[in-house]
Design an enzyme around this catalytic site. Structure first.
Site, mmCIF file in Angstrom:
data_model
loop_
_atom_site.group_PDB
_atom_site.id
_atom_site.type_symbol
_atom_site.label_atom_id
_atom_site.label_comp_id
_atom_site.label_asym_id
_atom_site.label_seq_id
_atom_site.Cartn_x
_atom_site.Cartn_y
_atom_site.Cartn_z
ATOM 1 N N ARG A 1 -13.683 15.630 7.654
ATOM 2 C CA ARG A 1 -14.469 15.959 6.454
ATOM 3 C C ARG A 1 -15.953 16.119 6.819
ATOM 4 O O ARG A 1 -16.473 15.387 7.656
ATOM 5 C CB ARG A 1 -14.328 14.857 5.404
ATOM 6 C CG ARG A 1 -13.026 14.929 4.647
ATOM 7 C CD ARG A 1 -12.814 13.713 3.774
ATOM 8 N NE ARG A 1 -12.005 12.707 4.433
ATOM 9 C CZ ARG A 1 -11.736 11.513 3.935
ATOM 10 N NH1 ARG A 1 -12.217 11.162 2.762
ATOM 11 N NH2 ARG A 1 -10.996 10.646 4.596
ATOM 12 N N ARG B 1 -2.487 -1.945 -3.579
ATOM 13 C CA ARG B 1 -3.697 -1.167 -3.380
ATOM 14 C C ARG B 1 -3.657 0.032 -4.319
ATOM 15 O O ARG B 1 -2.669 0.771 -4.353
ATOM 16 C CB ARG B 1 -3.779 -0.673 -1.936
ATOM 17 C CG ARG B 1 -5.022 0.128 -1.724
ATOM 18 C CD ARG B 1 -4.857 1.172 -0.690
ATOM 19 N NE ARG B 1 -6.100 1.919 -0.562
ATOM 20 C CZ ARG B 1 -6.192 3.063 0.055
ATOM 21 N NH1 ARG B 1 -5.131 3.599 0.621
ATOM 22 N NH2 ARG B 1 -7.338 3.697 0.121
ATOM 23 N N HIS C 1 -13.475 2.822 -0.393
ATOM 24 C CA HIS C 1 -13.353 1.801 0.667
ATOM 25 C C HIS C 1 -13.893 0.444 0.198
ATOM 26 O O HIS C 1 -14.297 -0.383 1.014
ATOM 27 C CB HIS C 1 -14.156 2.185 1.940
ATOM 28 C CG HIS C 1 -13.741 3.467 2.584
ATOM 29 N ND1 HIS C 1 -14.636 4.435 2.949
ATOM 30 C CD2 HIS C 1 -12.528 3.943 2.939
ATOM 31 C CE1 HIS C 1 -14.007 5.451 3.501
ATOM 32 N NE2 HIS C 1 -12.712 5.181 3.496
ATOM 33 N N ASN D 1 0.874 -1.169 0.000
ATOM 34 C CA ASN D 1 0.000 0.000 0.000
ATOM 35 C C ASN D 1 0.915 1.224 0.000
ATOM 36 O O ASN D 1 1.467 1.604 1.029
ATOM 37 C CB ASN D 1 -0.899 -0.035 1.238
ATOM 38 C CG ASN D 1 -1.889 1.120 1.267
ATOM 39 O OD1 ASN D 1 -1.790 2.061 0.468
ATOM 40 N ND2 ASN D 1 -2.835 1.061 2.180
ATOM 41 N N GLU E 1 -8.132 -5.179 4.899
ATOM 42 C CA GLU E 1 -7.996 -4.834 3.479
ATOM 43 C C GLU E 1 -6.817 -5.565 2.847
ATOM 44 O O GLU E 1 -6.881 -5.974 1.685
ATOM 45 C CB GLU E 1 -7.865 -3.321 3.327
ATOM 46 C CG GLU E 1 -9.182 -2.633 3.630
ATOM 47 C CD GLU E 1 -9.078 -1.134 3.769
ATOM 48 O OE1 GLU E 1 -9.238 -0.444 2.765
ATOM 49 O OE2 GLU E 1 -8.851 -0.646 4.892
#
Ligand code: AMP
Length: 400
Positions: free
Chosen positions: A241, A91, A180, A7, A384
């Site tokens: 956010r 990823r 995601h 990643n 993940e």
């Protein structure tokens, strides 16, 4: 079969080596501050102590060379030679509507990833730096790209088209993509397995609540709707956010409050969410602590967050004929039982009942609803990296 998962960010790389026979994690590591002369290299073999070094890591190739040395080191290594690595899974954030599944990163597919750079200007180039570096070190194995957007490629038009002039979609490709995806897919698969329901018959809502958050409706094992959109700002409030706000606010900020695009971007992306609401922190642990001390703004932050999560769960339910489970995952979803409790209370209109005792788990699998709840509530820790490794294995086998 051993698979390496990468990643890669612009100045950091996370790596994991997995034995796919057992799905066991052999080692993991993190390289930070790449390009600076005090880069931090952290490595942890499965049965050993964590090792931390300060190194001068000029670029991604040097960082990953160090990782390969460590993985094969006589004392702390977990394999004898890098030839034992049969495939590398990378990823990659954005495949837009151009890459709909995990793919072998051939020169042609890499070009397609490059074509998606305008949609993820920070992430895709950084992801590709890892691909390029790893291809130099392991040129003879398959490199697979696993995309955050791919799981959502099965959304129907009514979920991904915005109600703005259709030409915006046709001419400019403006649509919902969703993110995601690797996490949503993994926890949905895992929950189906736990409940003994074939994945292609499994219906659920996955609630990924971390620093970034999104929810997805999964129908017969496929994503049919999700809360993140064209970019990564909408849906539920996140650490910093805002989540959904009326676009009129943005126009008002620009036209009447004298703020620049850059300033508005900074407000909505970095100063809003839990941080903006509470004025304390973007971290749910800090918010929960302050609530216990009686802080009103911290309570407001949790209430707004929980309200929006519950509202979005109920909205996503409109995609499904039945719901086998609502699945909580990621940092807050896995650990924040106070947050789960407040969210679940807001779902009671449909006979959804959380069991406050069963709910008191952190970071582990569990069914947290009462026996007579209309829908099962579950906690499934996301993984993940394992999902990337599983997809990499699938593409490796298909390519044989
Ligand atoms: P992630 O992005 O998945 O790593 O999630 C990060 C978020 O998880 C942080 O903002 C924390 O607020 C939250 N988190 C982690 N541990 C806990 C905990 N024990 N209780 C509540 N929230 C937590």
């Amino acid at each position: 079969m051993k698979i390496l998962v990468i990643n890669s960010g612009s100045s950091s790389i996370k790596f994991q080596l997995l034995n796919m026979k057992t799905q066991e994690l052999l080692c993991k590591g993190l390289i930070e501050r790449i390009g600076l002369n005090d880069s931090i290299f952290t490595y942890e073999p499965k049965d050993g102590e964590k090792i931390k070094k300060i190194l001068d890591i000029k670029d991604h190739v040097i960082g990953l060379e160090n990782a390969m040395k460590m993985i094969t080191d006589e004392k702390v290594g977990v394999i004898k030679s890098i030839d034992e690595i049969k495939a590398v899974g990378h990823r990659i954030v954005h495949g837009a509507d151009k890459i709909l599944d995990s793919v072998n990163l051939t020169a042609e597919n890499i070009k397609t990833v490059e074509a998606c750079v305008p949609l993820a200007p920070l992430h895709n180039p950084a992801n590709l730096m890892g691909v390029e570096a790893m291809k130099k070190l392991l040129p003879n194995v398959i490199h697979v790209g696993v995309f955050d957007t791919a799981f959502h490629s099965t959304m129907p038009q009514e979920s991904y088209i915005y109600a703005i002039p259709y030409e915006m979609y046709e001419k400019h490709g403006i649509r919902r993509f969703g993110f995601h995806g690797t996490s949503h897919k993994y926890v949905a698969m895992k929950a189906a397995e736990k409940l003994n329901i074939p994945f292609d018959k499994f219906n659920c809502i996955t609630v990924h609540l971390g620093n970034g958050s999104s929810l997805t409706a999964v129908k017969n094992g496929k994503s049919v709707d999700t809360t993140l959109g064209y970019g990564t700002m909408c849906g539920v409030p996140m650490g910093t956010r805002a989540g959904d706000i009326d676009p009129a606010i943005v126009l008002h900020m620009l036209d009447n409050l004298g703020l620049s695009t850059k300033e508005v971007n900074n407000i909505l992306y970095k100063k809003s969410g839990l941080l903006g609401l509470s004025g304390i922190s973007s971290d749910m642990r800090d918010i929960e602590l302050k609530i216990k001390e009686g802080n009103e703004r911290a309570k407001l932050a949790l209430d707004v967050f929980a309200h929006q999560v519950a509202k979005n769960i109920l909205a996503l339910a409109a995609n499904l004929d039945k719901i086998d489970a609502i699945i909580f995952t990621a940092g807050i979803g896995e650990n924040g039982y106070e947050a789960r409790e407040v969210i679940a209370k807001r779902l009671s209109v449909f006979g959804i009942k959380i069991d406050n005792e069963k709910n008191k788990i952190r970071g582990e699998y569990g069914i947290i609803s009462k026996e007579d709840s209309q829908v099962k509530l579950m906690v499934v820790p996301t993984n993940e990296e394992l999902m990337i490794a599983l997809d990499t294995k699938r593409i490796f086998e298909e390519a044989k």
